[in-house]
Design an enzyme around this catalytic site. Structure first.
Site, PDB file in Angstrom:
ATOM      1  N   GLY A  46       0.923  -1.205   0.002  1.00 14.61           N
ATOM      2  CA  GLY A  46      -0.020   0.146  -0.019  1.00 14.61           C
ATOM      3  C   GLY A  46       1.025   1.144  -0.059  1.00 14.61           C
ATOM      4  N   GLN A  51       2.929   9.886   1.553  1.00 14.86           N
ATOM      5  CA  GLN A  51       4.099   9.203   1.314  1.00 14.86           C
ATOM      6  C   GLN A  51       4.848   9.683   0.240  1.00 14.86           C
ATOM      7  OE1 GLN A  51       2.565   5.174   2.392  1.00 14.86           O
ATOM      8  NE2 GLN A  51       4.240   5.024   3.351  1.00 14.86           N
ATOM      9  N   CYS A  88       6.602  -0.233   6.951  1.00 14.34           N
ATOM     10  CA  CYS A  88       6.229   0.724   6.255  1.00 14.34           C
ATOM     11  C   CYS A  88       7.335   1.267   5.349  1.00 14.34           C
ATOM     12  CB  CYS A  88       5.934   1.929   7.452  1.00 14.34           C
ATOM     13  SG  CYS A  88       5.276   3.457   6.705  1.00 14.34           S
ATOM     14  N   LEU A  89       6.903   1.642   4.214  1.00 17.56           N
ATOM     15  CA  LEU A  89       7.767   2.087   3.316  1.00 17.56           C
ATOM     16  C   LEU A  89       8.541   3.457   3.793  1.00 17.56           C
ATOM     17  CD1 LEU A  89       5.933   1.407   0.011  1.00 17.56           C
ATOM     18  CD2 LEU A  89       7.694   0.251   0.988  1.00 17.56           C
ATOM     19  N   HIS A 130      -3.610   0.894   7.476  1.00 12.18           N
ATOM     20  CA  HIS A 130      -2.192   1.307   7.877  1.00 12.18           C
ATOM     21  C   HIS A 130      -2.583   2.719   6.749  1.00 12.18           C
ATOM     22  CE1 HIS A 130       2.087   1.011   7.632  1.00 12.18           C
ATOM     23  NE2 HIS A 130       2.034   1.704   6.898  1.00 12.18           N
ATOM     24  N   GLU A 131      -2.999   2.699   5.515  1.00 16.94           N
ATOM     25  CA  GLU A 131      -2.839   3.759   4.754  1.00 16.94           C
ATOM     26  C   GLU A 131      -3.673   4.760   5.051  1.00 16.94           C
ATOM     27  OE1 GLU A 131      -0.499   3.432   2.824  1.00 16.94           O
ATOM     28  OE2 GLU A 131      -0.098   1.286   2.819  1.00 16.94           O
ATOM     29  N   HIS A 134      -2.010   6.680   7.566  1.00 12.93           N
ATOM     30  CA  HIS A 134      -1.167   7.847   7.015  1.00 12.93           C
ATOM     31  C   HIS A 134      -1.862   9.071   6.567  1.00 12.93           C
ATOM     32  CE1 HIS A 134       2.832   5.935   6.472  1.00 12.93           C
ATOM     33  NE2 HIS A 134       2.445   4.782   5.855  1.00 12.93           N
TER      34      HIS A 134
HETATM   35 ZN   LIG Z   1       3.628   2.999   5.830  1.00 10.59          ZN
END
Ligand SMILES: [Zn+2]
Length: 178
Positions: A46, A51, A88-89, A130-131, A134
């Site tokens: 995701g 981000q 997490c990216l 999770h998204e 964000h």
């Molecule tokens: Zn993340």
């Protein structure tokens, strides 16, 4: 369409509450395409718009064979709980167990501006939450107990000291995050 730089922990945009999309237009569709490209390059499950430095309520998911964009997403009817390792990216190489509702209903607009409703469980439900976090300026580490959070954050800061606050994902990256 383009792979964009991903903002890393410490970048202020990750703590911003993203704004609602008023109209799904060509700019929003281009943002969706960039999110898909960037998520694919980073092997993510995701990716949220903030981000990649854009504080708008747009995110994409690619989990368990389900690939979709969600614009102005809302999560309803959370049920059950599940604890799984999450990454997490924007906080690469940091992983920790996070407890979340296991089943949700997602309501959002797709990239054509059409409303849709999706009942999700397992990894898809986790990735959606999770998204959505964000988009509210929340990171997965915020769900950890204070002691655990401090350990994860201080280790990450030590390992990434002096690095830039953005990073373009490279093709060789493999471990998934969101
Ligand atoms: Zn993340």
């Amino acid at each position: 369409m383009a792979v964009r730089a991903i903002h890393l922990y410490g970048s202020p945009v990750l703590r911003q509450r993203a704004e609602e999309i008023a109209a799904v237009d060509a700019d929003v569709r281009e943002l969706v395409n960039d999110l898909f490209d960037t998520m694919a390059m980073a092997n993510g499950v995701g990716l949220a718009a903030n981000q990649i430095g854009v504080a708008l309520r747009v995110a994409v998911i690619n989990a368990e064979g389900q690939t979709f964009a969600m614009i102005n997403p809302r999560v309803l009817d959370p049920a059950g709980t599940d604890t799984k390792e999450e990454g997490c990216l924007s906080i690469p190489d940091a992983y920790a167990d996070v407890t979340r509702p296991d089943q949700i209903v997602l309501e959002a607009l797709d990239e054509d501006g059409a409303p849709f409703r999706l009942e999700a469980s397992g990894l898809v439900a986790r990735a959606v939450q999770h998204e959505l976090d964000h988009l509210d300026g929340v990171l997965f580490i915020d769900h950890l107990k204070p002691m655990k959070r401090q350990i994860v954050v201080s280790r990450w800061k030590k390992d990434h000291r002096g690095e830039a606050l953005t990073r373009v994902p490279q093709p060789e990256e493999s471990k998934a995050g969101g």
